[in-house]
Design an enzyme around this catalytic site. Structure first.
Site, short mmCIF file in Angstrom:
data_model
loop_
_atom_site.label_atom_id
_atom_site.label_comp_id
_atom_site.label_asym_id
_atom_site.label_seq_id
_atom_site.Cartn_x
_atom_site.Cartn_y
_atom_site.Cartn_z
N GLU A 1 0.83 -1.21 0.00
CA GLU A 1 0.00 0.00 0.00
C GLU A 1 0.86 1.25 0.00
OE1 GLU A 1 0.66 1.72 2.91
OE2 GLU A 1 1.78 -0.05 3.55
N GLY B 1 6.29 -0.03 4.29
CA GLY B 1 5.08 -0.36 3.55
C GLY B 1 5.43 -0.69 2.11
N GLU B 2 4.53 -0.35 1.20
CA GLU B 2 4.69 -0.56 -0.25
C GLU B 2 4.60 -2.03 -0.65
OE1 GLU B 2 8.32 1.12 -1.77
OE2 GLU B 2 7.97 3.09 -0.87
N GLY B 3 4.60 -2.95 0.31
CA GLY B 3 4.72 -4.37 -0.01
C GLY B 3 6.14 -4.87 0.09
#
Length: 342
Positions: free
Chosen positions: A168, A310-312
């Site tokens: 995300e 985050g970001e994966g």
């Protein structure tokens, strides 16, 4: 809403027997053995394979960000999405390294992207409402977000994908995640709130106060997980929740990233507890409440690297371990195969 089958224990003994008779002492591969057991139960006991895995990064803005809960302004959400599309972010580096195909989904960034940007348009609005003042969104938006996510999962499933990883991007989304955690676990909001992007003491105190205010404001409407999303969620959290449920319904594995993705997982479990069987928790982040959230869901993460991006990124870094669990299950010789007598 989602017809998710609980994992059958029919073949569990046979799968465990296959793991136990590999050329190693019992339990010698530690947590990889439990991971292999889970994967084989989901994907099949005979030669399970991970096919066409996808990293799905969901992006959206949050109204609470305008009240100063982050070191970064809301504009950074769109700037980072453009960085994703240019291939310059950490998630790009890691997905390239491990061979995960990356897609970025606009669930509700403040400004829409050009149609030729490569960003997938699943917008539910231009940022959520400020949750400490009013509801983040309508219940209709939650349902629409679930439908959009399910359609995307169905497309991947039709193309042979059986594993998705979730990431995300959204300035202010740790605030929504902390509020969700507090409501669904009963943990005090102050114990769910972390430093997010690295805020100072004064900003941290304000963030705690605003999240407590949000939970108090909506408390009479938070007895249903869908309403929790409508009142204090985020557009990207909604669509991650929908993606988890839709993927589990189709018998796909779901790799959960950090604090925000885990908040979506927590909501999904409250909607249909069977989806928990299909989740792999990639890592424990440095965000304050994450270990408590994982503990609540009885989740043992694969990694603990102190990540807070985050970001994966954590999900991408854990992917080689997931593949390793599959490979040892399929390829490692048994004592009988190797002619070893013990």
């Amino acid at each position: 809403m989602f017809n998710i089958k609980p994992l059958s224990s029919e073949f569990e003994e046979a799968i465990q027997q296959k793991i136990d008779t590999k050329t190693k002492p019992l339990g010698a591969l530690g947590d990889l053995e439990g991971l292999a057991l889970q994967i084989a139960k989901v994907l099949g006991k005979d030669n399970p394979q991970i096919n066409n895995p996808k990293m799905m990064v969901f992006a959206a803005d949050h109204g609470i960000a305008s009240s100063g809960v982050s070191i970064a302004p809301s504009e950074v959400t769109a700037q980072m999405v453009r960085n994703f599309m240019a291939g310059g972010a950490a998630i790009n580096v890691f997905t390239r390294q491990v061979g995960l195909e990356l897609e970025v989904i606009d669930c509700g960034v403040l400004q829409p992207f050009d149609s030729d940007s490569g960003v997938i348009d699943q917008r539910l609005g231009a940022g959520t409402g400020p949750i400490h003042k009013r509801a983040a969104m309508t219940l209709g938006a939650v349902k629409q977000g679930f439908e959009m996510a399910a359609d995307r999962i169905q497309l991947h499933h039709q193309n042979g994908c059986n594993l998705i990883a979730l990431g995300e991007m959204g300035i202010g989304n740790t605030s929504s995640a902390a509020a969700i955690m507090s409501v669904l676990t009963g943990v005090a909001a102050s114990d769910c709130v972390g430093r997010g992007t690295g805020i100072d003491a004064a900003t941290f105190k304000r963030k705690q106060m605003l999240i407590e205010q949000a939970v108090l404001l909506h408390h009479s409407e938070l007895d249903d997980p869908m309403q929790v999303l409508a009142c204090i969620g985020g557009f990207e959290i909604v669509q991650m929740t929908g993606a988890i449920l839709a993927a589990a319904e189709r018998g796909m594995l779901v790799v959960i990233d950090g604090f925000i993705a885990s908040a979506a997982a927590l909501v999904a479990v409250n909607i249909n507890s069977h989806c928990r069987d299909y989740m792999i928790f990639s890592h424990q982040s440095d965000e304050k409440g994450h270990y408590l959230m994982l503990e609540y869901m009885q989740a043992k993460p694969l990694l603990n690297l102190g990540l807070k991006l985050g970001e994966g990124t954590g999900a991408a870094l854990a992917f080689p371990l997931i593949q390793a669990a599959v490979n040892f299950y399929n390829q490692m010789a048994s004592f009988e195969d190797a002619g070893i007598e013990i």
